[in-house]
Scaffold this motif. Sequence first.
Motif, PDB file in Angstrom:
ATOM      1  N   LYS A  36       6.877  25.420 -11.749  1.00 24.47           N
ATOM      2  CA  LYS A  36       6.157  26.295 -12.672  1.00 24.47           C
ATOM      3  C   LYS A  36       4.650  26.103 -12.482  1.00 24.47           C
ATOM      4  N   PRO A  37       3.865  27.096 -12.853  1.00 24.06           N
ATOM      5  CA  PRO A  37       2.404  26.921 -12.733  1.00 24.06           C
ATOM      6  C   PRO A  37       1.901  25.675 -13.466  1.00 24.06           C
ATOM      7  N   GLU A  38       2.541  25.321 -14.566  1.00 18.81           N
ATOM      8  CA  GLU A  38       2.106  24.128 -15.307  1.00 18.81           C
ATOM      9  C   GLU A  38       2.450  22.823 -14.595  1.00 18.81           C
ATOM     10  N   ASP A  39       3.156  22.884 -13.478  1.00 17.44           N
ATOM     11  CA  ASP A  39       3.403  21.701 -12.663  1.00 17.44           C
ATOM     12  C   ASP A  39       2.233  21.403 -11.722  1.00 17.44           C
ATOM     13  N   THR A  40       1.259  22.271 -11.700  1.00 16.74           N
ATOM     14  CA  THR A  40       0.090  22.073 -10.844  1.00 16.74           C
ATOM     15  C   THR A  40      -0.660  20.814 -11.228  1.00 16.74           C
ATOM     16  N   GLY A  41      -1.082  20.052 -10.225  1.00 22.44           N
ATOM     17  CA  GLY A  41      -1.841  18.837 -10.468  1.00 22.44           C
ATOM     18  C   GLY A  41      -1.806  17.929  -9.255  1.00 22.44           C
ATOM     19  N   VAL A  42      -2.429  16.791  -9.408  1.00 21.10           N
ATOM     20  CA  VAL A  42      -2.373  15.751  -8.385  1.00 21.10           C
ATOM     21  C   VAL A  42      -1.228  14.805  -8.744  1.00 21.10           C
ATOM     22  N   TYR A  43      -0.362  14.591  -7.783  1.00 24.01           N
ATOM     23  CA  TYR A  43       0.812  13.749  -7.984  1.00 24.01           C
ATOM     24  C   TYR A  43       0.562  12.389  -7.341  1.00 24.01           C
ATOM     25  N   TYR A  44       0.790  11.360  -8.132  1.00 21.99           N
ATOM     26  CA  TYR A  44       0.600   9.987  -7.682  1.00 21.99           C
ATOM     27  C   TYR A  44       1.909   9.224  -7.770  1.00 21.99           C
ATOM     28  N   CYS A  45       2.118   8.308  -6.844  1.00 20.46           N
ATOM     29  CA  CYS A  45       3.211   7.366  -7.010  1.00 20.46           C
ATOM     30  C   CYS A  45       2.619   5.986  -7.283  1.00 20.46           C
ATOM     31  N   ALA A  46       3.409   5.171  -7.924  1.00 22.79           N
ATOM     32  CA  ALA A  46       2.994   3.821  -8.266  1.00 22.79           C
ATOM     33  C   ALA A  46       4.137   2.854  -8.030  1.00 22.79           C
ATOM     34  N   ALA A  47       3.795   1.687  -7.540  1.00 19.28           N
ATOM     35  CA  ALA A  47       4.746   0.586  -7.397  1.00 19.28           C
ATOM     36  C   ALA A  47       4.565  -0.325  -8.603  1.00 19.28           C
ATOM     37  N   ASP A  48       5.611  -0.444  -9.382  1.00 19.87           N
ATOM     38  CA  ASP A  48       5.552  -1.144 -10.660  1.00 19.87           C
ATOM     39  C   ASP A  48       6.333  -2.440 -10.565  1.00 19.87           C
ATOM     40  N   PRO A  49       5.654  -3.580 -10.585  1.00 18.80           N
ATOM     41  CA  PRO A  49       6.372  -4.851 -10.416  1.00 18.80           C
ATOM     42  C   PRO A  49       7.219  -5.224 -11.629  1.00 18.80           C
ATOM     43  N   ASN A  50       6.962  -4.608 -12.779  1.00 12.23           N
ATOM     44  CA  ASN A  50       7.657  -4.990 -14.002  1.00 12.23           C
ATOM     45  C   ASN A  50       8.782  -4.025 -14.402  1.00 12.23           C
ATOM     46  N   GLN A  79       0.859  -1.182   0.000  1.00  7.88           N
ATOM     47  CA  GLN A  79       0.000   0.000   0.000  1.00  7.88           C
ATOM     48  C   GLN A  79       0.897   1.235   0.000  1.00  7.88           C
ATOM     49  N   LEU A  80       0.447   2.283  -0.696  1.00 10.54           N
ATOM     50  CA  LEU A  80       1.255   3.489  -0.857  1.00 10.54           C
ATOM     51  C   LEU A  80       0.509   4.712  -0.353  1.00 10.54           C
ATOM     52  N   VAL A  81       1.237   5.602   0.301  1.00 14.55           N
ATOM     53  CA  VAL A  81       0.667   6.867   0.769  1.00 14.55           C
ATOM     54  C   VAL A  81       1.628   7.990   0.392  1.00 14.55           C
ATOM     55  N   PRO A 100       2.937   1.718 -16.335  1.00 18.29           N
ATOM     56  CA  PRO A 100       3.057   0.483 -15.574  1.00 18.29           C
ATOM     57  C   PRO A 100       1.945  -0.490 -15.925  1.00 18.29           C
ATOM     58  N   PRO A 101       2.106  -1.758 -15.616  1.00 17.98           N
ATOM     59  CA  PRO A 101       1.088  -2.757 -15.935  1.00 17.98           C
ATOM     60  C   PRO A 101      -0.142  -2.603 -15.054  1.00 17.98           C
ATOM     61  N   PRO A 102      -1.224  -3.279 -15.385  1.00 17.67           N
ATOM     62  CA  PRO A 102      -2.435  -3.212 -14.552  1.00 17.67           C
ATOM     63  C   PRO A 102      -2.211  -3.700 -13.129  1.00 17.67           C
ATOM     64  N   THR A 103      -1.157  -4.473 -12.924  1.00 17.01           N
ATOM     65  CA  THR A 103      -0.871  -4.992 -11.582  1.00 17.01           C
ATOM     66  C   THR A 103      -0.153  -3.971 -10.706  1.00 17.01           C
ATOM     67  N   ALA A 104       0.159  -2.802 -11.254  1.00 20.23           N
ATOM     68  CA  ALA A 104       0.806  -1.761 -10.450  1.00 20.23           C
ATOM     69  C   ALA A 104      -0.130  -1.318  -9.329  1.00 20.23           C
ATOM     70  N   VAL A 105       0.478  -0.856  -8.261  1.00 18.48           N
ATOM     71  CA  VAL A 105      -0.273  -0.356  -7.099  1.00 18.48           C
ATOM     72  C   VAL A 105      -0.107   1.156  -7.038  1.00 18.48           C
ATOM     73  N   TRP A 106      -1.199   1.860  -6.782  1.00 14.45           N
ATOM     74  CA  TRP A 106      -1.196   3.313  -6.792  1.00 14.45           C
ATOM     75  C   TRP A 106      -1.508   3.883  -5.417  1.00 14.45           C
ATOM     76  N   GLY A 107      -0.935   5.046  -5.142  1.00 13.55           N
ATOM     77  CA  GLY A 107      -1.320   5.791  -3.964  1.00 13.55           C
ATOM     78  C   GLY A 107      -2.548   6.637  -4.255  1.00 13.55           C
ATOM     79  N   GLN A 108      -2.967   7.390  -3.244  1.00 12.45           N
ATOM     80  CA  GLN A 108      -4.198   8.172  -3.369  1.00 12.45           C
ATOM     81  C   GLN A 108      -3.947   9.553  -3.964  1.00 12.45           C
TER      82      GLN A 108
END
Length: 126
Positions: free
Chosen positions: A87-101, A3-5, A110-118
């Motif tokens: 920069k203003p264009e960096d605005t957004g929601v940032y997610y991390c993902a654990a990529d098994p591949n 699980q990722l936070v 990443p593949p569908p098996t990747a796990v994402w944070g919120q």
Amino acid sequence: QVQLVESGGGMVQAGGSLKLSCAASGQPFSGYAAGWFRQAPGKERELLSGISWSGGVTYYADSVKGRFTISRDNAKNTVYLQMTGLKPEDTGVYYCAADPNGAVVAGLEPPPTAVWGQGTQVTVSS
């Protein structure tokens, strides 16, 4: 399963810096490559950076190359994204993902098996 936070987002003025953290629990993060993604309002999710399980190989999108630095501390089960020259264009929601591949290290989704944070919100004002 891991699980990722994410944490460390916030509001900053253009030219400022932020450091995002992605903490893993449930399983050792060292078994996964990791990636940071951004989704800006009205835009598709974009891969910004990836790092191999050991930290020895990294990938950066052209949009962040030279400004962002990805790193990891497997002893702390955490991956980081140091962001400078925001920069203003960096605005957004940032997610991390654990990529098994390890696809993110090659700049690929990443593949569908990747796990994402919120996600964590980053807002850069001009």
